[in-house]
Design an enzyme around this catalytic site. Structure first.
Site, short mmCIF file in Angstrom:
data_model
loop_
_atom_site.label_atom_id
_atom_site.label_comp_id
_atom_site.label_asym_id
_atom_site.label_seq_id
_atom_site.Cartn_x
_atom_site.Cartn_y
_atom_site.Cartn_z
N PRO A 1 0.84 -1.20 0.00
CA PRO A 1 0.00 0.00 0.00
C PRO A 1 0.88 1.25 0.00
O PRO A 1 1.23 1.78 1.05
CB PRO A 1 -0.79 -0.14 1.32
CG PRO A 1 0.11 -0.92 2.21
CD PRO A 1 0.91 -1.83 1.33
N ASP B 1 6.11 2.60 1.63
CA ASP B 1 5.17 1.58 2.07
C ASP B 1 4.50 2.09 3.34
O ASP B 1 5.15 2.25 4.38
CB ASP B 1 5.92 0.27 2.32
CG ASP B 1 4.99 -0.89 2.65
OD1 ASP B 1 3.84 -0.64 3.05
OD2 ASP B 1 5.44 -2.05 2.53
N HIS B 2 3.20 2.31 3.27
CA HIS B 2 2.50 2.90 4.41
C HIS B 2 2.41 1.94 5.60
O HIS B 2 2.01 2.34 6.70
CB HIS B 2 1.09 3.34 4.00
CG HIS B 2 0.74 4.73 4.43
ND1 HIS B 2 0.98 5.19 5.71
CD2 HIS B 2 0.20 5.78 3.74
CE1 HIS B 2 0.58 6.45 5.80
NE2 HIS B 2 0.12 6.84 4.62
N ARG B 3 2.78 0.68 5.40
CA ARG B 3 2.77 -0.25 6.53
C ARG B 3 3.94 -0.02 7.47
O ARG B 3 3.85 -0.33 8.66
CB ARG B 3 2.83 -1.70 6.01
CG ARG B 3 1.63 -2.12 5.18
CD ARG B 3 1.84 -3.49 4.58
NE ARG B 3 2.97 -3.51 3.64
CZ ARG B 3 3.37 -4.60 2.99
NH1 ARG B 3 2.74 -5.75 3.17
NH2 ARG B 3 4.39 -4.53 2.15
N CYS C 1 5.55 2.98 8.05
CA CYS C 1 5.57 4.28 8.71
C CYS C 1 4.37 5.10 8.27
O CYS C 1 3.66 4.74 7.32
CB CYS C 1 6.86 5.04 8.39
SG CYS C 1 6.99 5.59 6.67
#
Length: 455
Positions: free
Chosen positions: A252, A425-427, A429
């Site tokens: 994501p 990658d929003h997972r 940070c």
């Protein structure tokens, strides 16, 4: 008495399941020595010269140039001098214990040769001329009659998974590999053919619902269509397609960007190059800025272990950089970039770029990256939203550095401006961390003296 030994395509490492023969380096009848390169192959990562672990006379070659072979498929046979030993029918021929062993480090053969794969035969099943060798039709290998009841001739688990995910029954497939082996290209070809046929049938049903069934027939796969060119997704192009698709599916990602005044950075580079010694590249200075920013924001130098549901933070920065070559896009990796100065980074970038353009990068030089720097400014563009190089967590993009109007010290001036973008990658940070990283990079570009804090 001479023994005829079979040399199979070895495991070239990094999870590669096959390779395409690019060029044979020996002919039948040639004398080869231990570890002499005999064939040049192209994997999904690089061009590789494959050395033979035996010394002797080449008696046979398997596969023409352009043929794709799976790991474990026969490459060639070599007649070597050695004592004959008793063997049971079907037993693999192996070198005698006193034979000279190869010291080559390629996985799967040499000093510690892996056991050869054996094809299982169902009890009571007769071995006929049909089952002993594959029949060919239209240049493709057709499975022997009765294959629908026997084991599926597939080595690669990736091929099985691809077929399973798309609901494709491999037992009805034809294989183009040795002895009817089903390759990834066979599965992809079948999926494309099925998709084309279904789309055509859907269009026919929508536009001509009362047309005879015969009119819904589509041309056989591989039939030439005027104005349409089919380019196989294989080699580096296929590997790039698979990796980018996986990145888009699993990660994501989000992107933020900022414009920065690079005038002082360019002046600092000019001063470095005027002092003598090796010339410093802009890419090397940007890489040095990246490693300094990653030291402040280590969350972006990480990857995600989806099975364990864990974020894996890497202590070392192995910096990948995008390089466009005639064979496609590759991402060589500078190991331990955080320990290198600008001169060392410049030299390593030059070495890896030269190897990329000549096609001599090794698989090890194309894997293991933890963060990627993408200088798409060389293509004359300002900005981009790049796709993350899976399984990494972030990529810094750099546009072209061009003169633009800029407010400097309260006055309008013409300055050297660059657009920086960070895809992350929003997972691993949130936006605050990504924005802090990008802002620090921009500050270092605008005021290179900021780097003195970490030198």
């Amino acid at each position: 008495m001479a023994q005829v030994l079979e040399f199979k395509l070895p495991d070239l490492g990094e999870g590669l399941t096959g390779a395409e023969i690019v060029r044979w380096l020996v002919e039948v009848g040639d004398v080869v020595t231990v570890d002499q390169p005999v064939v040049e192959v192209e994997t999904a990562k690089a061009m590789v010269d494959v050395p033979c672990p035996y010394g002797g006379v080449v008696t046979a070659r398997f596969g023409e140039e352009g043929t794709e072979l799976p790991v474990g498929a026969p490459l060639l046979t070599v007649a070597v001098e050695g004592p004959e030993t008793d063997r049971t029918p079907g037993e693999d021929r192996r070198p005698a214990a006193s034979s000279e062993a190869s010291g080559n480090v390629l996985v799967g053969y040499g000093t510690s040769e892996a056991p050869a794969r054996r094809r299982r035969v169902r009890p009571g099943q007769p071995v006929s001329a049909t089952s002993a060798g594959p029949a060919t039709s239209a240049g493709r290998t057709v499975l022997a009659a009765g294959a629908l009841d026997g084991p599926v001739p597939v080595i690669s688990p990736l091929v099985r998974r691809l077929a399973r995910q798309n609901g494709l029954d491999l037992r009805g497939m034809t294989g183009s590999g040795p002895e009817g082996l089903i390759l990834r290209a066979d599965v992809e070809h079948a999926l494309r053919a099925a998709g084309t046929q279904q789309a055509h049938q859907d269009r026919t049903a929508a536009t001509e619902p009362h047309a005879p069934a015969a009119r819904a027939h589509t041309p056989a796969a591989g039939t030439a269509v005027p104005g349409v060119v089919r380019v196989p997704l294989k080699g580096i192009r296929g590997a790039v397609a698979d990796k980018l698709s996986r990145s888009r599916t699993e990660i994501p990602d989000a992107t933020c960007w900022v414009d920065a005044d690079a005038t002082e950075l360019m002046r600092a580079r000019a001063a470095m190059n005027a002092s003598g010694g090796p010339k410093i590249s802009v890419l090397a200075l940007l890489a040095r800025i990246c490693t300094a920013a990653l030291a402040r924001f280590p969350e972006l130098n990480s990857s995600v272990d989806t099975e364990a549901r864990e974020i894996v933070r890497h202590a070392a920065v192995h910096l990948g950089f995008a390089a466009q070559t005639e064979r496609g896009l590759v991402v060589p990796v500078v190991e331990d970039a955080h320990t290198r100065d600008a001169e060392s980074l410049t030299a390593e970038f030059a070495r890896l770029t030269g190897a990329a353009r000549s096609g001599t990068l090794t698989p090890a030089e194309l894997t293991g990256g933890t963060f990627t720097l993408n200088n798409y400014g060389v293509f004359g563009v300002d900005g981009s939203t790049p796709i993350i190089n899976h399984p990494e967590a972030a990529m810094l993009g750099v546009g072209r550095i061009v003169p633009k109007p800029w407010v400097h010290e309260g006055e309008l001036a013409v300055r050297q401006v660059v657009q920086l973008s960070l895809t992350f990658d929003h997972r691993v940070c949130d936006g605050g961390t990504a924005g802090g990283f990008l802002r620090h990079v921009a500050d270092c570009v605008e005021q290179p003296a900021v780097l003195l804090r970490t030198l």
